[in-house]
Design a protein around this motif. Sequence first.
Motif, PDB file in Angstrom:
ATOM      1  N   GLU A 125       0.808  -1.218   0.000  1.00 43.15           N
ATOM      2  CA  GLU A 125       0.000   0.000   0.000  1.00 43.15           C
ATOM      3  C   GLU A 125       0.847   1.276   0.000  1.00 43.15           C
ATOM      4  N   PRO A 126       1.963   1.361   0.744  1.00 42.31           N
ATOM      5  CA  PRO A 126       2.787   2.579   0.657  1.00 42.31           C
ATOM      6  C   PRO A 126       3.325   2.834  -0.753  1.00 42.31           C
ATOM      7  N   LEU A 127       3.619   1.768  -1.488  1.00 42.23           N
ATOM      8  CA  LEU A 127       4.086   1.932  -2.869  1.00 42.23           C
ATOM      9  C   LEU A 127       2.970   2.471  -3.753  1.00 42.23           C
ATOM     10  N   LEU A 128       1.757   1.972  -3.556  1.00 41.29           N
ATOM     11  CA  LEU A 128       0.608   2.460  -4.322  1.00 41.29           C
ATOM     12  C   LEU A 128       0.330   3.923  -3.996  1.00 41.29           C
ATOM     13  N   ARG A 129       0.488   4.270  -2.739  1.00 42.38           N
ATOM     14  CA  ARG A 129       0.219   5.644  -2.278  1.00 42.38           C
ATOM     15  C   ARG A 129       1.129   6.651  -2.980  1.00 42.38           C
ATOM     16  N   ARG A 130       2.370   6.257  -3.244  1.00 46.82           N
ATOM     17  CA  ARG A 130       3.330   7.171  -3.881  1.00 46.82           C
ATOM     18  C   ARG A 130       2.896   7.608  -5.277  1.00 46.82           C
ATOM     19  N   SER A 131       2.187   6.725  -5.972  1.00 43.01           N
ATOM     20  CA  SER A 131       1.784   7.025  -7.349  1.00 43.01           C
ATOM     21  C   SER A 131       0.354   7.531  -7.462  1.00 43.01           C
ATOM     22  N   ALA A 132      -0.399   7.470  -6.384  1.00 42.44           N
ATOM     23  CA  ALA A 132      -1.810   7.839  -6.433  1.00 42.44           C
ATOM     24  C   ALA A 132      -1.986   9.339  -6.623  1.00 42.44           C
ATOM     25  N   THR A 133      -2.977   9.688  -7.420  1.00 36.48           N
ATOM     26  CA  THR A 133      -3.356  11.097  -7.560  1.00 36.48           C
ATOM     27  C   THR A 133      -4.440  11.457  -6.544  1.00 36.48           C
ATOM     28  N   LEU A 134      -5.038  10.427  -5.939  1.00 30.94           N
ATOM     29  CA  LEU A 134      -6.074  10.607  -4.914  1.00 30.94           C
ATOM     30  C   LEU A 134      -6.109   9.361  -4.062  1.00 30.94           C
ATOM     31  N   GLU A 135      -6.229   9.551  -2.746  1.00 30.70           N
ATOM     32  CA  GLU A 135      -6.492   8.432  -1.839  1.00 30.70           C
ATOM     33  C   GLU A 135      -7.807   8.701  -1.135  1.00 30.70           C
ATOM     34  N   VAL A 136      -8.658   7.689  -1.095  1.00 32.56           N
ATOM     35  CA  VAL A 136      -9.940   7.797  -0.405  1.00 32.56           C
ATOM     36  C   VAL A 136      -9.997   6.680   0.630  1.00 32.56           C
ATOM     37  N   VAL A 137     -10.210   7.065   1.885  1.00 30.90           N
ATOM     38  CA  VAL A 137     -10.400   6.088   2.954  1.00 30.90           C
ATOM     39  C   VAL A 137     -11.868   5.691   2.912  1.00 30.90           C
ATOM     40  N   ASP A 147     -18.708   9.929  -5.119  1.00 29.75           N
ATOM     41  CA  ASP A 147     -18.783  11.390  -5.266  1.00 29.75           C
ATOM     42  C   ASP A 147     -17.390  12.014  -5.169  1.00 29.75           C
ATOM     43  N   ILE A 148     -16.585  11.547  -4.210  1.00 24.65           N
ATOM     44  CA  ILE A 148     -15.234  12.076  -4.027  1.00 24.65           C
ATOM     45  C   ILE A 148     -14.382  11.780  -5.261  1.00 24.65           C
ATOM     46  N   VAL A 149     -14.462  10.562  -5.750  1.00 25.09           N
ATOM     47  CA  VAL A 149     -13.673  10.169  -6.932  1.00 25.09           C
ATOM     48  C   VAL A 149     -14.097  10.978  -8.150  1.00 25.09           C
ATOM     49  N   LEU A 150     -15.389  11.113  -8.356  1.00 23.86           N
ATOM     50  CA  LEU A 150     -15.877  11.859  -9.532  1.00 23.86           C
ATOM     51  C   LEU A 150     -15.503  13.330  -9.458  1.00 23.86           C
ATOM     52  N   GLU A 151     -15.507  13.894  -8.278  1.00 21.26           N
ATOM     53  CA  GLU A 151     -15.084  15.296  -8.127  1.00 21.26           C
ATOM     54  C   GLU A 151     -13.629  15.432  -8.503  1.00 21.26           C
ATOM     55  N   HIS A 152     -12.802  14.482  -8.097  1.00 16.83           N
ATOM     56  CA  HIS A 152     -11.369  14.510  -8.411  1.00 16.83           C
ATOM     57  C   HIS A 152     -11.124  14.340  -9.910  1.00 16.83           C
ATOM     58  N   VAL A 153     -11.867  13.425 -10.508  1.00 17.89           N
ATOM     59  CA  VAL A 153     -11.671  13.135 -11.939  1.00 17.89           C
ATOM     60  C   VAL A 153     -12.149  14.304 -12.790  1.00 17.89           C
ATOM     61  N   GLY A 154     -13.135  15.017 -12.275  1.00 20.36           N
ATOM     62  CA  GLY A 154     -13.632  16.192 -12.990  1.00 20.36           C
ATOM     63  C   GLY A 154     -14.551  15.821 -14.105  1.00 20.36           C
TER      64      GLY A 154
END
Length: 154
Positions: A125-137, A147-154
């Motif tokens: 997971e820390p490796l995935l976090r480094r490349s993520a443009t968004l993390e959602v718990v 809703d959070i993902v769609l707002e980020h994607v625009g």
Amino acid sequence: MKRVLVTGMSGVGKSALLEELASRGYATVDTDYGDFHEVVDGERLWRHERIEAVLAAASVGESGVLFVQGTVRNQSSYYSRFDHIVLLSAPAEVLVERLSTRTTNTYGKDPAELAETLEYVQTVEPLLRRSATLEVVTTVPVAEVADIVLEHVG
């Protein structure tokens, strides 16, 4: 067309998020199902020709966004093909509860699989976090995650 990778450990809600997005009219591909994997030295990896075909597909519906779900070691070789990389995460105790009680997938019910997932939370997971443009718990309802993902994607 925008391409979005949804990734994370088993039990974080990747498939549930894709179901929610599909119900809203978005194009989705869940690479946990179908012939997207090959086994190399005992490890499941994405099959290059299958992932390339998905990413090259022009048909993403009216939304213009394609959501692809999966977590495999060779996914980083495709990162440049995605506009966004969304990491879903959850506390370990939430993962344990979800994996032990879910009915849509048997992975994680075996104690060895559960231990493997919890180890991956620490190591992968820390490796995935480094490349993520968004993390959602994902301790909130799946509709809110969408809703959070769609707002980020625009």
